[in-house]
Design a protein around this motif. Structure first.
Motif, PDB file in Angstrom:
ATOM      1  N   VAL A 171     -95.421  43.863  24.626  1.00 57.85           N
ATOM      2  CA  VAL A 171     -95.651  41.916  23.927  1.00 57.85           C
ATOM      3  C   VAL A 171     -97.369  41.468  24.394  1.00 57.85           C
ATOM      4  CG1 VAL A 171     -93.627  41.100  24.789  1.00 57.85           C
ATOM      5  CG2 VAL A 171     -96.099  40.849  26.026  1.00 57.85           C
ATOM      6  N   GLN A 172     -97.677  40.139  23.118  1.00 53.74           N
ATOM      7  CA  GLN A 172     -99.163  40.159  23.450  1.00 53.74           C
ATOM      8  C   GLN A 172     -99.098  39.019  24.653  1.00 53.74           C
ATOM      9  OE1 GLN A 172     -99.982  38.976  19.459  1.00 53.74           O
ATOM     10  NE2 GLN A 172    -100.668  40.932  18.893  1.00 53.74           N
ATOM     11  N   ALA A 173    -100.349  38.703  24.499  1.00 53.44           N
ATOM     12  CA  ALA A 173    -100.584  38.284  25.322  1.00 53.44           C
ATOM     13  C   ALA A 173    -100.308  36.850  25.798  1.00 53.44           C
ATOM     14  CB  ALA A 173    -101.786  38.165  26.190  1.00 53.44           C
ATOM     15  N   GLY A 174     -99.488  36.036  26.210  1.00 54.68           N
ATOM     16  CA  GLY A 174     -99.189  34.345  26.696  1.00 54.68           C
ATOM     17  C   GLY A 174     -97.222  34.717  25.800  1.00 54.68           C
ATOM     18  N   GLY A 175     -97.089  36.488  25.629  1.00 54.10           N
ATOM     19  CA  GLY A 175     -95.828  36.012  24.779  1.00 54.10           C
ATOM     20  C   GLY A 175     -94.580  35.902  26.389  1.00 54.10           C
ATOM     21  N   SER A 176     -93.156  36.621  25.675  1.00 51.75           N
ATOM     22  CA  SER A 176     -92.344  37.008  27.145  1.00 51.75           C
ATOM     23  C   SER A 176     -91.531  37.447  26.926  1.00 51.75           C
ATOM     24  CB  SER A 176     -91.282  35.135  26.444  1.00 51.75           C
ATOM     25  OG  SER A 176     -92.194  34.145  26.946  1.00 51.75           O
ATOM     26  N   LEU A 177     -90.993  37.957  28.165  1.00 51.32           N
ATOM     27  CA  LEU A 177     -89.976  39.602  27.818  1.00 51.32           C
ATOM     28  C   LEU A 177     -89.274  39.207  29.302  1.00 51.32           C
ATOM     29  CD1 LEU A 177     -92.491  42.413  27.824  1.00 51.32           C
ATOM     30  CD2 LEU A 177     -90.333  41.615  26.733  1.00 51.32           C
ATOM     31  N   SER A 178     -87.536  39.273  29.342  1.00 53.01           N
ATOM     32  CA  SER A 178     -87.113  39.361  30.164  1.00 53.01           C
ATOM     33  C   SER A 178     -86.421  40.837  30.177  1.00 53.01           C
ATOM     34  CB  SER A 178     -85.732  38.257  29.490  1.00 53.01           C
ATOM     35  OG  SER A 178     -84.625  38.465  30.754  1.00 53.01           O
ATOM     36  N   LEU A 179     -86.185  40.728  31.512  1.00 54.36           N
ATOM     37  CA  LEU A 179     -85.958  42.373  32.497  1.00 54.36           C
ATOM     38  C   LEU A 179     -85.008  41.672  33.099  1.00 54.36           C
ATOM     39  CD1 LEU A 179     -89.323  43.019  34.074  1.00 54.36           C
ATOM     40  CD2 LEU A 179     -88.880  43.620  31.755  1.00 54.36           C
ATOM     41  N   SER A 180     -83.419  42.942  33.354  1.00 49.92           N
ATOM     42  CA  SER A 180     -82.560  43.008  34.000  1.00 49.92           C
ATOM     43  C   SER A 180     -82.518  44.003  35.021  1.00 49.92           C
ATOM     44  CB  SER A 180     -81.543  43.044  32.554  1.00 49.92           C
ATOM     45  OG  SER A 180     -81.481  41.976  32.000  1.00 49.92           O
ATOM     46  N   CYS A 181     -81.636  43.890  35.834  1.00 57.64           N
ATOM     47  CA  CYS A 181     -81.606  45.120  36.726  1.00 57.64           C
ATOM     48  C   CYS A 181     -79.753  44.877  37.370  1.00 57.64           C
ATOM     49  CB  CYS A 181     -82.159  44.961  37.659  1.00 57.64           C
ATOM     50  SG  CYS A 181     -81.918  45.901  39.255  1.00 57.64           S
ATOM     51  N   THR A 182     -79.213  46.273  37.004  1.00 61.73           N
ATOM     52  CA  THR A 182     -77.417  46.396  37.147  1.00 61.73           C
ATOM     53  C   THR A 182     -77.097  47.270  38.470  1.00 61.73           C
ATOM     54  OG1 THR A 182     -77.068  47.347  35.534  1.00 61.73           O
ATOM     55  CG2 THR A 182     -76.886  45.699  35.174  1.00 61.73           C
ATOM     56  N   ALA A 183     -76.420  46.780  38.712  1.00 60.96           N
ATOM     57  CA  ALA A 183     -76.011  47.919  39.717  1.00 60.96           C
ATOM     58  C   ALA A 183     -74.590  48.843  39.734  1.00 60.96           C
ATOM     59  CB  ALA A 183     -75.840  48.023  40.848  1.00 60.96           C
ATOM     60  N   PRO A 184     -74.458  49.809  39.052  1.00 58.10           N
ATOM     61  CA  PRO A 184     -73.138  50.702  37.782  1.00 58.10           C
ATOM     62  C   PRO A 184     -72.513  50.683  39.689  1.00 58.10           C
ATOM     63  CG  PRO A 184     -75.188  51.022  37.151  1.00 58.10           C
ATOM     64  CD  PRO A 184     -75.273  50.157  38.011  1.00 58.10           C
ATOM     65  N   GLY A 185     -70.902  50.062  39.425  1.00 61.33           N
ATOM     66  CA  GLY A 185     -70.328  50.803  40.620  1.00 61.33           C
ATOM     67  C   GLY A 185     -70.110  49.264  41.475  1.00 61.33           C
ATOM     68  N   TYR A 186     -71.483  49.270  42.060  1.00 65.44           N
ATOM     69  CA  TYR A 186     -71.178  48.356  43.352  1.00 65.44           C
ATOM     70  C   TYR A 186     -70.812  46.642  42.939  1.00 65.44           C
ATOM     71  CZ  TYR A 186     -72.592  47.883  47.859  1.00 65.44           C
ATOM     72  OH  TYR A 186     -72.890  47.583  48.848  1.00 65.44           O
ATOM     73  N   ASN A 187     -70.167  45.925  43.255  1.00 59.47           N
ATOM     74  CA  ASN A 187     -69.724  45.130  43.416  1.00 59.47           C
ATOM     75  C   ASN A 187     -70.942  43.706  44.153  1.00 59.47           C
ATOM     76  OD1 ASN A 187     -68.883  44.613  45.598  1.00 59.47           O
ATOM     77  ND2 ASN A 187     -67.191  44.592  45.557  1.00 59.47           N
ATOM     78  N   TYR A 188     -71.476  44.144  45.101  1.00 60.49           N
ATOM     79  CA  TYR A 188     -72.601  42.888  45.943  1.00 60.49           C
ATOM     80  C   TYR A 188     -73.914  43.449  46.305  1.00 60.49           C
ATOM     81  CZ  TYR A 188     -73.656  39.061  48.415  1.00 60.49           C
ATOM     82  OH  TYR A 188     -74.431  37.657  49.077  1.00 60.49           O
ATOM     83  N   LEU A 189     -74.568  43.053  45.795  1.00 57.00           N
ATOM     84  CA  LEU A 189     -76.336  43.489  46.738  1.00 57.00           C
ATOM     85  C   LEU A 189     -76.747  41.347  47.354  1.00 57.00           C
ATOM     86  CD1 LEU A 189     -77.349  45.975  44.090  1.00 57.00           C
ATOM     87  CD2 LEU A 189     -76.790  46.934  46.249  1.00 57.00           C
ATOM     88  N   TYR A 190     -76.786  41.999  48.774  1.00 55.87           N
ATOM     89  CA  TYR A 190     -76.701  40.863  49.995  1.00 55.87           C
ATOM     90  C   TYR A 190     -78.364  40.848  49.043  1.00 55.87           C
ATOM     91  CZ  TYR A 190     -76.753  38.530  54.037  1.00 55.87           C
ATOM     92  OH  TYR A 190     -77.076  37.567  55.134  1.00 55.87           O
ATOM     93  N   CYS A 191     -79.748  41.264  48.898  1.00 56.63           N
ATOM     94  CA  CYS A 191     -80.940  41.349  48.803  1.00 56.63           C
ATOM     95  C   CYS A 191     -81.720  42.176  47.913  1.00 56.63           C
ATOM     96  CB  CYS A 191     -82.040  41.728  50.023  1.00 56.63           C
ATOM     97  SG  CYS A 191     -80.938  40.987  51.543  1.00 56.63           S
TER      98      CYS A 191
END
Length: 125
Positions: free
Chosen positions: A12-32
């Motif tokens: 992106v150019q300076a001043g722009g925005s992005l959205s990142l995601s992180c998933t844990a396939p097969g795991y139902n809960y992450l504490y931290c």
């Protein structure tokens, strides 16, 4: 073993925005969970973290620009990046601990997490 999968990086150019995601396939809960970043020639640095209670912590250099959140229904971690600067260019890494691996205490912005994803590249020009 918990696998973390990041997505959403890009250029992106300076001043722009992005959205990142992180998933844990097969795991139902992450504490931290947290986001770190690393760029060539620089040390890995903590960006933002969220603990089991939903308490968030941010590095000073992203306060007011980035927002970390977690959707417990699908165990997905998000990072909204706004007003991006060239110095934000880095590989963004998702890290996490289970309740067991954290011994009930989250590491915040300290790189003491058990699990880490492969990363997603963010480039700001």
């Amino acid at each position: 073993h918990v696998q973390l999968v990041e997505s959403g990086g890009g250029s992106v150019q300076a001043g722009g925005s992005l959205s990142l995601s992180c998933t844990a396939p097969g795991y139902n809960y992450l504490y931290c969970m947290a986001w770190f970043r690393q760029s060539p020639g620089k040390e890995r640095e903590g960006v933002a973290a969220i603990d089991n209670a939903g308490t968030t912590t941010y590095a000073d250099f992203v306060k007011g620009r980035f927002t970390i959140s977690k959707d417990r229904t699908n165990n997905t971690l998000y990072l909204q990046l706004h007003n991006l600067k060239p110095e934000d260019t880095a590989m963004y890494l998702c890290v996490a601990d289970t309740a067991w691996s954290s011994s009930g205490r989250c590491s915040g912005l300290k790189y003491e997490y058990t699990y880490q994803g492969q990363g997603t590249q963010v480039t700001v020009s």
